[in-house]
Write an enzyme that holds these catalytic residues in place. Structure first.
Site, short mmCIF file in Angstrom:
data_model
loop_
_atom_site.label_atom_id
_atom_site.label_comp_id
_atom_site.label_asym_id
_atom_site.label_seq_id
_atom_site.Cartn_x
_atom_site.Cartn_y
_atom_site.Cartn_z
N TYR A 20 0.86 -1.19 0.00
CA TYR A 20 0.00 0.00 0.00
C TYR A 20 0.90 1.25 0.00
O TYR A 20 1.93 1.28 0.70
CB TYR A 20 -0.89 -0.03 1.25
CG TYR A 20 -1.71 1.22 1.41
CD1 TYR A 20 -2.80 1.46 0.58
CD2 TYR A 20 -1.40 2.15 2.39
CE1 TYR A 20 -3.54 2.62 0.71
CE2 TYR A 20 -2.15 3.31 2.52
CZ TYR A 20 -3.22 3.54 1.68
OH TYR A 20 -3.95 4.68 1.81
N ASP A 73 -1.18 -7.00 6.65
CA ASP A 73 -2.26 -6.06 6.36
C ASP A 73 -3.37 -6.85 5.66
O ASP A 73 -3.20 -7.30 4.53
CB ASP A 73 -1.71 -4.92 5.47
CG ASP A 73 -2.77 -3.84 5.20
OD1 ASP A 73 -3.98 -4.16 5.22
OD2 ASP A 73 -2.37 -2.68 4.96
C1 LIG Z 1 -6.29 2.46 2.97
C2 LIG Z 1 -5.27 1.45 3.32
C3 LIG Z 1 -4.35 1.68 4.35
C4 LIG Z 1 -4.30 2.98 5.11
O1 LIG Z 1 -5.45 3.17 5.84
P1 LIG Z 1 -6.02 4.65 6.24
O2 LIG Z 1 -7.27 4.30 6.97
O3 LIG Z 1 -6.22 5.39 4.96
O4 LIG Z 1 -4.97 5.26 7.09
C5 LIG Z 1 -3.46 0.68 4.65
N1 LIG Z 1 -3.43 -0.48 3.97
C6 LIG Z 1 -4.29 -0.72 2.95
C7 LIG Z 1 -4.21 -2.02 2.24
C8 LIG Z 1 -5.24 0.23 2.60
O5 LIG Z 1 -6.08 -0.02 1.59
#
Ligand SMILES: *Cc1c(COP(=O)(O)O)cnc(C)c1O
Length: 390
Positions: free
Chosen positions: A110, A182
């Site tokens: 990301y 993630d």
């Molecule tokens: C959007 C996103 C983030 C960051 O999240 P925020 O809520 O915008 O801080 C991190 N990892 C992935 C895969 C995302 O899609």
């Protein structure tokens, strides 16, 4: 207390005790702090995440409800809810790494995380090695004595590579490393990384967990109580913890997460399949399609393949731009995981910081269009896509 003056009465509102019933919905505890009768209970609450509620930056009942809900879905020992996904990722990485440590991360990341890791390297004296998300051998070869953390994403953005979570997490564990995954794109409905050997799961709850494009948030979930307490402490120091109203919106959205995921996946399957057969389209990237490089791995790991895909048009960048300005129902906007279908152009937005060579290495073309598929009726979406293609 009939002797009180109006100035005092308006400050100290009556709070009727709840006896014999409770609210059906989780209430929003919109308070920055809590009142104690016993000073020793006050002291106890300051030192641990699961003690009595003391101060909003440490914990709050609405936020705790969200933390327990997500920990339950992911099968974790505890969770920390944060003000954004980046708040969760930063709390975990900064909480687990110190100057001199080495981090191993998968290549496709990301954008915000990629930028954050660059800052860890240039400003905090941490070193990083990048490996493919599906190569445990490369991970083993990258391990150094000072390696501490492995960072992965279940499904990456925007060409949706799927990580070999069982293989990569096992290699991390053998080397004594903490693996962080993630899981934003899969959500706990499609994947629970802790079951595949991960130690920490992070989410941008801005996306599927909340699901309605109206709130920012993040959650980090921990396999062990020890990691949970360590990162909670750090998130509190950073001031990254979640606000009760944001937690409440997320909890409310989460009640329909399984239903939404089912529709996101079904709509995506239909759009991806139809686009793959369209003469104007040269490639469709979605792990549910047999042509996707991660398909075999995805079938083993996931019951369905998520609501994000991307595609390339025969006409390259100009055709991509024409498509994006021709859609009427799909919205040209950042983010994903909400009920509305959103599209964007990675090369000029989410991945604008990558060089042409890096874009190519990530499989992102000049004309690649990313689609975060919503829960609208599939025929309305297809009518919009087909008119925009012609
Ligand atoms: C959007 C996103 C983030 C960051 O999240 P925020 O809520 O915008 O801080 C991190 N990892 C992935 C895969 C995302 O899609």
């Amino acid at each position: 207390m009939s002797e009180l003056h109006p100035e005092t009465r308006v400050v100290h509102h009556p709070q009727p005790p709840l006896e014999g019933s409770r609210p059906i919905a989780v209430p929003i505890y919109q308070t920055s702090g809590f009142v104690f009768e016993d000073p020793s209970v006050f002291a106890d609450g300051m030192s641990r995440p699961d003690g009595p509620f003391v101060y909003g930056r440490l914990s709050n009942p609405t936020v705790r409800s969200l933390e327990e809900a997500v920990a339950g879905l992911e099968g974790g020992a505890g969770a920390v809810a944060t003000a954004s996904g980046m708040g969760a990722i930063n709390s975990v990485l900064l909480g687990l790494l110190k100057p001199g440590d080495h981090l191993i991360a998968q290549r496709a990341l990301y954008g915000g995380t990629a930028g954050m890791i660059n800052d860890l390297v240039t400003r905090f004296g941490i070193t990083v090695s990048y490996v493919p998300e599906d190569d445990p051998g490369a991970l083993r070869a990258a391990v150094r004595p000072e390696t501490k953390v492995v960072y992965l994403e279940t499904i990456a953005n925007p060409v949706t590579q799927v990580a070999d979570l069982p293989g990569m997490c096992a290699a991390a564990r053998e080397a004594g490393l903490v693996s962080v995954v993630d899981n934003t794109f899969a959500s706990p409905i499609l994947c629970r990384p802790l079951e595949h050997g991960a130690d920490v799961v992070v989410h941008s709850s801005t996306k599927y967990l909340s699901g309605h494009t109206d709130v920012l948030g993040g959650v980090a979930v921990f396999a062990s109580d020890e990691l949970y307490r360590k990162v909670w402490h750090f998130a509190v120091e950073l001031g990254a913890t979640a606000d009760p109203f944001a937690a409440w919106l997320t909890l409310r959205g989460m009640q329909t997460l399984p239903l939404r995921m089912e529709r996101h996946c079904a709509n995506t399957r239909e759009l991806a399949t139809r686009l793959a057969d369209h003469p104007a389209v040269t490639a469709v990237h979605w792990p549910g399609l047999p042509s996707h490089p991660s398909h075999e791995l995805a079938v083993k790991l996931l019951p369905d393949f998520g609501g994000v895909f991307s595609f390339d048009l025969a006409g390259g960048r100009a055709a991509g731009e024409r498509f994006m300005s021709s859609v009427r129902l799909a919205l040209l906007a950042p983010s994903l995981g909400g009920v509305e279908t959103l599209i964007l152009h990675p090369a000029t937005t989410s991945h604008r910081s990558l060089t042409a060579e890096e874009l190519a290495r990530h499989g992102i073309g000049e004309g690649t269009v990313r689609v975060a598929v919503g829960i609208e009726h599939i025929e309305d979406l297809w009518a919009d896509f087909s008119q925009a293609l012609s």
